[in-house]
Enzyme design. Structure first.
Site, short mmCIF file in Angstrom:
data_model
loop_
_atom_site.label_atom_id
_atom_site.label_comp_id
_atom_site.label_asym_id
_atom_site.label_seq_id
_atom_site.Cartn_x
_atom_site.Cartn_y
_atom_site.Cartn_z
N ASP A 8 66.36 20.53 103.06
CA ASP A 8 66.82 19.02 102.85
C ASP A 8 65.94 18.48 103.98
OD1 ASP A 8 68.94 16.88 103.19
OD2 ASP A 8 68.82 17.62 105.51
N LEU A 9 65.76 16.95 103.51
CA LEU A 9 64.63 16.27 104.03
C LEU A 9 65.23 15.75 105.29
CD1 LEU A 9 61.95 15.07 103.75
CD2 LEU A 9 62.97 12.98 102.60
N ASP A 10 66.10 14.95 105.43
CA ASP A 10 66.39 14.15 106.69
C ASP A 10 66.99 15.25 107.72
OD1 ASP A 10 66.87 12.12 108.59
OD2 ASP A 10 68.86 11.64 107.74
N THR A 16 64.31 11.14 109.64
CA THR A 16 64.52 9.65 109.12
C THR A 16 65.78 8.96 109.57
OG1 THR A 16 64.74 11.04 107.04
CG2 THR A 16 62.98 9.44 107.15
N LYS A 44 74.87 10.96 108.27
CA LYS A 44 73.67 12.08 107.99
C LYS A 44 74.23 12.79 106.71
CE LYS A 44 71.54 12.49 112.38
NZ LYS A 44 71.32 13.41 113.54
N SER A 115 66.95 16.54 98.39
CA SER A 115 67.41 15.46 99.46
C SER A 115 68.46 14.41 98.75
CB SER A 115 66.14 14.86 99.84
OG SER A 115 66.64 13.56 100.51
N ALA A 116 69.36 13.91 99.33
CA ALA A 116 70.09 12.89 98.92
C ALA A 116 69.47 11.67 98.94
CB ALA A 116 71.46 12.84 99.91
N LYS A 146 76.19 16.17 97.66
CA LYS A 146 76.39 17.26 98.72
C LYS A 146 78.07 16.68 99.17
CE LYS A 146 71.89 17.61 99.87
NZ LYS A 146 70.78 17.37 100.94
N GLU A 170 69.82 23.20 106.03
CA GLU A 170 70.26 22.05 106.03
C GLU A 170 71.06 21.61 107.68
OE1 GLU A 170 71.69 19.08 105.13
OE2 GLU A 170 71.41 19.43 102.81
N ASP A 171 70.96 20.36 107.93
CA ASP A 171 71.35 19.91 109.26
C ASP A 171 72.81 19.32 109.22
OD1 ASP A 171 70.28 17.62 107.71
OD2 ASP A 171 70.53 16.58 109.51
P1 B16 Z 1 68.42 6.73 100.61
P2 B16 Z 1 69.03 14.02 103.33
C1 B16 Z 1 69.92 11.59 103.25
O1 B16 Z 1 69.12 12.46 103.24
C2 B16 Z 1 70.30 10.88 104.62
O2 B16 Z 1 70.36 11.86 105.59
C3 B16 Z 1 71.31 9.88 104.67
O3 B16 Z 1 71.39 9.15 105.82
C4 B16 Z 1 71.05 8.77 103.66
O4 B16 Z 1 72.06 7.72 103.52
C5 B16 Z 1 70.91 9.56 102.02
O5 B16 Z 1 69.75 10.40 102.30
C6 B16 Z 1 70.31 8.40 101.29
O6 B16 Z 1 69.22 7.97 101.39
O7 B16 Z 1 69.35 5.59 100.90
O8 B16 Z 1 67.00 6.69 101.19
O9 B16 Z 1 68.57 7.15 99.07
O10 B16 Z 1 69.59 14.39 104.63
O11 B16 Z 1 69.82 14.42 102.02
O12 B16 Z 1 67.67 14.27 102.98
MG MG Z 2 70.07 16.23 106.16
#
Ligand code: B16
Ligand code: MG
Length: 219
Positions: A8-10, A16, A44, A115-116, A146, A170-171
């Site tokens: 996962d990224l964030d 982020t 998150k 990543s989402a 997810k 994942e976090d």
């Molecule tokens: P964006 P992850 C997620 O990243 C974030 O945790 C979440 O806070 C954010 O709303 C989502 O990505 C969408 O991000 O607006 O940049 O498309 O944890 O899946 O890496």
């Molecule tokens: Mg995350």
């Protein structure tokens, strides 16, 4: 046999969440909605639109906006977020992550990103770690968010490996659920109670060493 690790990224590679918080907070203030760090925790791993819905619901404004207005608000938040991540550097990598990526490469274990975030490519570029990734699957490429396993399964498919030979990291609770639903070994980073579905849990990324994750996987 361990063939791939899918991250996962964030919250795993970089934090982020802080930039998402700043950008959402500004939007919330413009709407007269009080928004704090504790509430940000609930966002998150949650998609951009779903995050907006939750913020509007927090301010009892869920029914006030048309779909077009919601799109405009989400766009505005994202423009602010993009300005913030444009200033990221390799210093924004979480502790231990560069060492782990290096060691996985050295050991010929494939590396994927699930990543989402639709901004995942930009963030990876700013962190200067693009070369480590054999595949990057972001929110733009999948239909289901997810805890649906689609994003992790897509990454495994693109890496040409069987999900049972993958570790997912994942976090977020929904992320851990997605990894388990994909039939992968789940590593959670963070709170033991919140991530209890995971097969192995570390408190912070500093504990995410190659030796530790390999030992856990083969245990
Ligand atoms: P964006 P992850 C997620 O990243 C974030 O945790 C979440 O806070 C954010 O709303 C989502 O990505 C969408 O991000 O607006 O940049 O498309 O944890 O899946 O890496
Ligand atoms: Mg995350």
């Amino acid at each position: 046999q361990l063939n791939a690790v899918i991250f996962d990224l964030d919250g795993v590679i970089t934090d982020t969440a802080e930039y998402h918080f700043i950008a959402w907070k500004q939007l919330a203030e413009e709407l007269g909605i009080t928004f704090d760090r504790a509430f940000n925790e609930q966002l998150k791993g949650v998609s951009r639109m779903e995050s907006l819905e939750r913020i509007l619901a927090l301010g009892d404004q869920a029914d006030r906006c048309t779909m077009a207005e919601k799109e405009a608000l989400a766009h505005k938040k994202n423009e602010h977020y993009k300005q913030l991540i444009a200033r990221m550097t390799p210093d924004d990598l979480l502790p231990g992550m560069l060492d782990l990526l290096r060691e996985l490469k050295r050991q010929n274990v494939k590396i994927g990103l699930a990543s989402a975030s639709k901004n995942a490519f930009t963030v990876i570029e700013r962190l200067q770690i693009g070369a480590y990734f054999d595949t990057i699957v972001d929110a733009a490429k999948v239909k289901n968010s997810k805890p649906h396993p689609e994003i992790f399964l897509t990454a495994a498919k693109q890496l040409r490996v069987d999900p049972s030979t993958c570790i997912g990291v994942e976090d977020a609770q929904a992320g851990v659920a997605a990894i388990k639903a994909a039939n992968m070994f789940a590593i959670g980073v963070g709170d033991k109670e919140a991530l209890k579905e995971a097969d192995y849990i570390v408190e912070t990324t500093a504990d995410l060493t190659y030796d530790a994750i390999v030992r856990a996987f083969y245990r």
